[in-house]
Write an enzyme that holds these catalytic residues in place. Structure first.
Site, PDB file in Angstrom:
ATOM      1  N   THR A 189       0.808  -1.216   0.000  1.00 17.21           N
ATOM      2  CA  THR A 189       0.000   0.000   0.000  1.00 17.21           C
ATOM      3  C   THR A 189       0.844   1.271   0.000  1.00 17.21           C
ATOM      4  O   THR A 189       0.464   2.292  -0.567  1.00 17.21           O
ATOM      5  CB  THR A 189      -0.931   0.007   1.233  1.00 17.21           C
ATOM      6  N   ASP A 215       1.463  -6.747  -4.504  1.00 18.07           N
ATOM      7  CA  ASP A 215       0.586  -6.762  -3.342  1.00 18.07           C
ATOM      8  C   ASP A 215       1.053  -7.929  -2.494  1.00 18.07           C
ATOM      9  O   ASP A 215       1.368  -9.004  -3.022  1.00 18.07           O
ATOM     10  CB  ASP A 215      -0.867  -6.962  -3.785  1.00 18.07           C
ATOM     11  N   SER A 216       1.129  -7.767  -1.180  1.00 23.91           N
ATOM     12  CA  SER A 216       1.726  -8.830  -0.371  1.00 23.91           C
ATOM     13  C   SER A 216       0.910 -10.118  -0.402  1.00 23.91           C
ATOM     14  O   SER A 216       1.421 -11.183  -0.045  1.00 23.91           O
ATOM     15  CB  SER A 216       1.938  -8.359   1.065  1.00 23.91           C
ATOM     16  N   THR A 245       1.064  -5.056   4.202  1.00 22.61           N
ATOM     17  CA  THR A 245       0.845  -5.492   5.585  1.00 22.61           C
ATOM     18  C   THR A 245       0.244  -6.892   5.699  1.00 22.61           C
ATOM     19  O   THR A 245       0.435  -7.559   6.718  1.00 22.61           O
ATOM     20  CB  THR A 245      -0.075  -4.507   6.326  1.00 22.61           C
ATOM     21  N   ASP A 246      -0.468  -7.355   4.670  1.00 22.97           N
ATOM     22  CA  ASP A 246      -1.217  -8.609   4.816  1.00 22.97           C
ATOM     23  C   ASP A 246      -0.325  -9.798   5.136  1.00 22.97           C
ATOM     24  O   ASP A 246      -0.686 -10.658   5.944  1.00 22.97           O
ATOM     25  CB  ASP A 246      -2.022  -8.893   3.551  1.00 22.97           C
ATOM     26  N   GLN A 268      -4.608 -21.624  18.742  1.00 22.96           N
ATOM     27  CA  GLN A 268      -5.397 -20.672  17.966  1.00 22.96           C
ATOM     28  C   GLN A 268      -5.489 -19.309  18.639  1.00 22.96           C
ATOM     29  O   GLN A 268      -5.431 -18.286  17.947  1.00 22.96           O
ATOM     30  CB  GLN A 268      -6.803 -21.234  17.717  1.00 22.96           C
TER      31      GLN A 268
END
Length: 346
Positions: free
Chosen positions: A14, A59-60, A91-92, A276
């Site tokens: 981004t 884009d990651s 960031t993803d 989790q």
């Protein structure tokens, strides 16, 4: 200009995008122009910057393990001429790349800081300016005392292999659930020197480990998950990060489910249990449901993030093809990625 030299690997994300009719998209050349024109990057206290823009910009969400190696090799090739490195990244999957680089870059003795933004640098309310300038100033001031892969984002410095993205909208997008922050940046830089990994000056050359062909994956348990679904996932997989309930629990009353796990472990698949919940550790000896996993051959990933466990599995299978050695090393603290609780898996 400052005395330090920083190499910036601009992989995409981004931070350098611009608005289009179809949403924000990479804009080749734009980030370099902004860095050259914004006065913050020309300030006397800033380091000397070398920017490399990757082609294509990614884009990651499109990052792959091969890209981790490419980034590592790129930084290695520039290490002699630079005091530190910045990787601009979406960031993803930033936490995956940060974790992977921490393992792949063997003998690292200089800082590698990953950062990016939630809003492009070209926009008025962008968080990119703070993230980039903070990361660069950290290297300018403290390059001689930092030798690990970290994430600088939203006023926080986090160990790369301890970080997870926890917010898709806020500027403080990353957390380090099971490890103290390496630093907080407000008016002052408050760094946790007790936790920061510092150069050891071993004299060994930096090496970037190539990833092999071993297939690794992650599987999240859910109530009622059929044994055949787990079996299909594990078929042909060398390693699996099993995201378990609570402190490392699984449905031990399902005999078929447990048989699938036992058969996979017996055949050489390395299965690593991580919790989790964001916070906590996989303590497999705590409950009967977890102890059954131990008896099946599953090993504990302790308090590793799922991102760290997955990338560590990839790294270890690149080091050795022996499942027993991989199981053993998964439980060792290699780069500050875990806090062992017991020797329950030994």
């Amino acid at each position: 200009m400052g005395m330090r030299k920083v190499y910036i690997a601009y992989t995409g994300g981004t931070v350098g995008m611009q608005p289009t009719e179809r949403g924000s998209a990479p804009a080749p050349g734009q980030l370099g122009a902004l860095l050259a024109s914004l006065p913050q990057f020309q300030a006397a206290e800033m380091p000397e910057i070398t920017l490399k823009e990757y082609d294509p910009l990614l884009d990651s969400a499109n990052m792959t393990p091969a890209d981790w190696v490419t980034i590592g090799e790129d930084l290695k090739a520039r290490q002699e001429d630079h005091d530190g490195f910045m990787v601009l990244h979406g960031t993803d999957t930033m936490a995956y790349t940060a974790s992977a680089l921490s393992f792949l870059m063997e003998g690292l003795e200089k800082p590698v800081i990953l950062t990016g933004s939630q809003i492009p640098l070209c926009e008025t309310r962008s968080d990119a300016l703070e993230n980039l300038t903070t990361g660069l100033l950290l290297i300018e001031r403290y390059a001689h005392r930092m030798s690990e892969v970290s994430i600088c984002f939203g006023g926080r410095l986090l160990r790369g292999n301890r970080a997870s993205k926890t917010d898709s909208e806020g500027f403080d997008a990353f957390e380090s659930p099971n490890h103290p922050l390496l630093g907080t940046i407000g008016i002052d830089f408050e760094l946790n020197w007790r936790m920061l990994r510092q150069p050891k000056t071993s004299g060994l050359p930096l090496r970037v480990r190539k990833l092999g062909d071993a297939s690794v994956g992650a599987c999240r348990l859910y109530p009622g998950m059929p044994a055949r679904t787990l079996g299909a996932f594990l078929d042909g997989v060398s390693g699996c990060v099993l995201e378990c309930y609570g402190a490392g629990n699984a449905p031990n009353r399902d005999a078929d489910f447990m048989k699938v796990l036992r058969d996979a472990c017996d055949s050489g698949t390395v299965i690593v249990a991580v919790p989790q919940p964001l916070r906590g550790s996989a303590a497999l000896s705590l409950y009967a449901t977890g102890r059954t996993l131990l008896e099946a051959g599953v090993v504990s990933g302790f308090d590793m993030t799922a991102e760290a466990a997955l990338t560590k599995l990839s790294y270890l299978f690149a080091c050795t093809s022996d499942p027993a050695e991989v199981r053993h090393m998964m439980q060792q603290n290699l780069r500050g990625e875990l806090t062992p609780l017991t020797t329950e898996n030994d």
